[in-house]
Design an enzyme around this catalytic site. Structure first.
Site, PDB file in Angstrom:
ATOM      1  N   LEU A  59       0.930  -1.223  -0.044  1.00 41.63           N
ATOM      2  CA  LEU A  59      -0.028  -0.101   0.057  1.00 41.63           C
ATOM      3  C   LEU A  59       0.942   1.407  -0.025  1.00 41.63           C
ATOM      4  O   LEU A  59       0.213   2.352  -0.220  1.00 41.63           O
ATOM      5  CB  LEU A  59      -1.051   0.026   1.169  1.00 41.63           C
ATOM      6  CG  LEU A  59      -1.624  -1.185   1.284  1.00 41.63           C
ATOM      7  CD1 LEU A  59      -2.480  -1.269   2.753  1.00 41.63           C
ATOM      8  CD2 LEU A  59      -2.657  -1.343   0.095  1.00 41.63           C
ATOM      9  N   ARG A  60       2.057   1.149   0.220  1.00 44.26           N
ATOM     10  CA  ARG A  60       3.305   1.992   0.095  1.00 44.26           C
ATOM     11  C   ARG A  60       3.193   3.099   1.270  1.00 44.26           C
ATOM     12  O   ARG A  60       4.014   4.116   1.394  1.00 44.26           O
ATOM     13  CB  ARG A  60       2.876   2.865  -1.284  1.00 44.26           C
ATOM     14  CG  ARG A  60       3.229   2.031  -2.399  1.00 44.26           C
ATOM     15  CD  ARG A  60       4.702   1.365  -2.243  1.00 44.26           C
ATOM     16  NE  ARG A  60       5.212   0.826  -3.626  1.00 44.26           N
ATOM     17  CZ  ARG A  60       6.450   0.429  -3.832  1.00 44.26           C
ATOM     18  NH1 ARG A  60       7.288  -0.069  -2.639  1.00 44.26           N
ATOM     19  NH2 ARG A  60       6.866  -0.057  -4.956  1.00 44.26           N
ATOM     20  N   HIS A 105      10.286 -15.339   1.567  1.00 41.89           N
ATOM     21  CA  HIS A 105      10.544 -15.261   0.018  1.00 41.89           C
ATOM     22  C   HIS A 105      11.882 -16.151  -0.164  1.00 41.89           C
ATOM     23  O   HIS A 105      12.711 -15.689   0.342  1.00 41.89           O
ATOM     24  CB  HIS A 105      10.674 -13.834  -0.307  1.00 41.89           C
ATOM     25  CG  HIS A 105      11.450 -13.666  -1.823  1.00 41.89           C
ATOM     26  ND1 HIS A 105      10.642 -14.367  -2.909  1.00 41.89           N
ATOM     27  CD2 HIS A 105      12.329 -13.102  -2.111  1.00 41.89           C
ATOM     28  CE1 HIS A 105      11.289 -13.804  -3.938  1.00 41.89           C
ATOM     29  NE2 HIS A 105      12.489 -13.343  -3.578  1.00 41.89           N
ATOM     30  N   ASP A 137       0.442  -9.836  -5.424  1.00 40.13           N
ATOM     31  CA  ASP A 137       1.926  -9.338  -5.271  1.00 40.13           C
ATOM     32  C   ASP A 137       1.911  -7.850  -5.803  1.00 40.13           C
ATOM     33  O   ASP A 137       2.742  -7.267  -6.510  1.00 40.13           O
ATOM     34  CB  ASP A 137       3.140 -10.053  -6.162  1.00 40.13           C
ATOM     35  CG  ASP A 137       4.412  -9.865  -5.453  1.00 40.13           C
ATOM     36  OD1 ASP A 137       4.491  -9.066  -4.410  1.00 40.13           O
ATOM     37  OD2 ASP A 137       5.303  -9.945  -6.334  1.00 40.13           O
TER      38      ASP A 137
END
Lengths: 321, 426
Positions: free
Chosen positions: B64-65, B180, B306
């Site tokens: 969402l930054r 990841h 993503d």
């Protein structure tokens, strides 16, 4: 997907890489270069094909030789030439590549000769500029150095006119080499039946055979009966570290000596894109020997660059020159 | 407020429902599906004739930054993008600026997101302080503040000793780790799959082995410590095989694939399309097929968007220097439907991968239409094709490798807590 290098009529719009260019375009450039060979021997070393045009050498990565040959080529075509070493100016002030390009477009540049340390930089600029502006890639990262690839095949054609009967070996750091990639595409497109690469596994990119080359790790095997030996420059930063143990060991295993050259055909020619590391990838006696065509490569480089600029500017070089 | 959604094809994988039924909503909850509850008088009736009604989508990874990168995107823009894509719950990774390693930041983010009244935001806390892979974060404090799990975003924990401790600590309290799988030394400075395309374009490669090696380490430590691990964004055939074996062995492991990797390969990079600069890199056709097969047979549990909004300027650079990521919240549904159609997977099965399964991984309540659950719904037209046009996307990130592609599946209406939060303009 549109081919970014060709205009809607299939003519050369930008020169970004050899890959993706049809044989007819490569031959057009080579034949045009032929017509420029004589220009340098005239008393007035100029033709007026680019008179009134501004060629901008935009070098984001330092280079003396390539920049100089592009400058000479543009000047022999009567263009005005600006050369910028951007790595030392705007980029360090945080300006983006495209900002730099926009500023130069505002100053009415007609043609950009671009060198950048990142693969794809010339494509980025070509996508960005308006259609009347042409971009020539003078080397982008590891990707492409099309005028080098063209001048190399031009040189080969001079000494070995029948490309369809050649066996050619490219030796050295293929992994990091835009020159090697351009040479490979040029040679395979023009119908050279056997292109070999010779290097240790640390200096070969993944699946390199998919570029249409035969892979050798041993100089003795790889050089056997070849007509042309194309040496690659080993960058200083690769010499001692994770890629190679030392320059001495490299010279011993992959350096071109008279002895190893004897495995090639007796009339084989030796090439190098320069600048050479004598005693690292090539022995001085070979570099200066009678089979070496390294200096003619430089001379032909100017003709090739003139040809590319003339074709992009839409001149009819054969007539005017 | 009581809502009656009539005539729609209701798909609720959790309750194994796929038929034309009516949905009744009261007080923000699902009151009933099928027959009208006693005394139910609707304030609003929605005619879903020809449309599909399913649980709101649950996305396992959407950036969402906020905080820190508001020039790339804001909560407002991205939460609107979420609901216009039918996403009603999403997990956001901790790689914000500052990093989500402080309970106060998490509370603030939750609070700000809640004020919007759009999608539910479930933060993933940083597994290590500053994501630096050195010291454990305050997992319990962060959990209390609202973190549903812990993640390293796309940064690897290089030190296996630390990774071991992180897993032990998370396992102690039953927290899920979202990791990841990429071995950082092999992947260093890499920007594309280490194969044919990277070789041609002269891009530094990331070998498939980087995923396999990281996975081997993670799986082994998970086995030792009993940590619950979710592998985010699997990218290789070998990775799928390793997860399959680990599951067979009984490890507490789950994994997802991004909708980008289900549809694209290294060849889509074309002439240096910076929108295809993704992490993990786009791999080969063979890998893509294996991901698809893994998703079909349940080895891969879910599909995520993503979602990574990037500003235009950050993409206008040579490939390697262009910022990583693609926008995805609005494409998750249609790209999932496209995958299902191409692979002959039922609509129910496909929707399960972006609702029930992802909710289960996050341990949150959404993703189903059980009676008394929150009325988070997505109503879409499975047959309407639309062309992806970046300017028309609600997300502030217009960076998509799918520009110009025509996709079926257009969201008409999204409800969160029984409130219409998005309605397609006629």
């Amino acid at each position: 997907m549109n081919n970014p290098q060709l205009d809607r009529d299939g003519n050369l719009q930008h020169l970004l890489s050899i890959e993706g260019l049809p044989k007819r375009i490569l031959n057009q450039i080579l034949d045009t270069a032929e017509s420029f060979i004589g220009v340098a021997e005239r008393e007035v070393k100029k033709v007026p094909l680019l008179r009134g045009k501004t060629v901008c050498n935009l070098f984001f990565e330092n280079s003396t030789r390539t920049r100089t040959t592009f400058e000479i080529a543009a000047k022999r075509l009567s263009a005005d030439v600006i050369s910028l070493n951007v790595s030392t100016s705007s980029q360090s002030k945080g300006e983006t590549i495209l900002d730099t390009v926009d500023n130069l477009i505002a100053m009415h540049a007609d043609m950009f000769v671009v060198r950048h340390a990142q693969s794809g930089a010339a494509h980025l600029i070509a996508r960005h500029v308006p259609p009347h502006i042409h971009v020539i890639n003078a080397g982008d990262g590891r990707h492409s150095h099309p005028t080098q690839g063209l001048l190399d095949v031009f040189t080969i054609r001079k000494y070995k006119p029948d490309l369809h009967n050649l066996r050619i070996a490219i030796v050295g750091d293929v992994l990091h080499s835009r020159v090697a990639r351009s040479e490979i595409h040029a040679l395979t497109t023009l119908g050279v039946p056997e292109v070999r690469v010779i290097a240790p596994k640390t200096l070969l990119p993944a699946q390199v055979q998919k570029l249409g080359v035969h892979v050798f790790h041993d100089m003795e095997d790889g050089l056997k009966d070849v007509d042309v030996v194309m040496m690659l420059r080993l960058q200083n930063e690769r010499m001692n570290g994770a890629m190679l143990p030392s320059t001495q060991e490299y010279f011993k295993t992959y350096g071109l000596t008279q002895e190893k050259l004897k495995l090639a055909r007796p009339d084989a020619i030796v090439m190098h894109p320069g600048p050479m590391n004598r005693g690292v990838e090539i022995d001085s006696t070979v570099a200066d020997g009678k089979q070496s065509v390294i200096l003619p490569q430089v001379t032909y480089g100017i003709a090739i660059r003139m040809a590319v600029m003339a074709i992009l500017a839409g001149g009819s070089p054969a007539g005017d020159a | 407020m009581k809502i009656h959604i009539k005539n729609g094809r209701v798909i609720d994988p959790k309750n194994n429902i796929d038929s034309k039924l009516d949905v009744f909503i009261a007080a923000g909850k699902i009151a009933a599906i099928g027959s009208v509850p006693e005394g139910f008088i609707a304030n609003q009736t929605i005619d879903a004739e020809g449309l599909t009604v399913c649980p709101g989508l649950v996305d396992l990874s959407a950036r969402l930054r906020e905080p820190g990168d508001e020039y790339k995107a804001t909560l407002t823009s991205e939460l609107q993008a979420a609901v216009s894509g039918g996403v009603t719950s999403l997990a956001c990774p901790p790689d914000t600026d500052p990093v989500l390693d402080e309970p106060g930041l998490v509370e603030m983010l939750k609070h700000r997101a809640k004020q919007h009244g759009l999608a539910h935001v479930y933060p993933l806390g940083a597994a290590t302080r500053q994501l630096q892979g050195n010291a454990l974060s305050e997992m319990n404090e962060l959990h209390a503040a609202g973190c549903v799990g812990f993640s390293q975003a796309k940064v690897a924990i290089k030190d296996t000793q630390v990774l071991w401790r992180v897993m032990e600590y998370a396992a102690t309290f039953g927290f899920t780790l979202f990791l990841h799988a990429e071995e950082p030394f092999l992947a260093e400075k890499g920007v594309a799959h280490d194969g044919e395309v990277a070789t041609r374009l002269g891009l530094k490669g990331i070998p498939s082995a980087a995923e396999a090696l990281a996975l081997a380490t993670i799986l082994r430590i998970s086995k030792e410590t009993g940590a619950k691990v979710h592998i985010s964004r699997l990218s290789t055939a070998e990775g799928v095989e390793m997860i399959r074996a680990a599951k067979k062995e009984g490890l507490k492991i789950s994994c997802d694939v991004s909708c980008n990797h289900l549809h694209l390969t290294e060849h889509d990079i074309g002439y240096f399309d910076a929108n295809c600069h993704l992490k993990p890199p786009l791999r080969t056709q063979r890998d893509k097929e294996a991901l698809s097969a893994g998703l079909k047979d349940g080895t891969i549990d879910a599909i995520c968007s993503d979602h990574t909004p990037v500003d235009d300027d950050a993409k206008l650079a040579p490939f390697a220097e262009a910022e990583i990521g693609a926008t995805g919240l609005e494409l998750l549904l249609p790209l999932t439907l496209k995958w299902a159609m191409e692979n002959k997977v039922s609509l129910m099965q496909a929707i399960k991968l972006i609702t029930e399964k992802s909710a289960l991984i996050l341990g949150v309540t959404g993703g189903n239409l059980s009676p008394n659950s929150d009325a988070d719904l997505c109503i879409f037209d499975a047959n309407e094709y639309w062309k992806i046009c970046p300017a028309a996307l609600k997300s502030q990130g217009k960076n998509t490798p799918f520009t110009g592609l025509e996709l079926a599946g257009k969201v008409r209406l999204t409800l969160v807590h029984g409130q219409v939060v998005y309605q397609q303009k006629p």
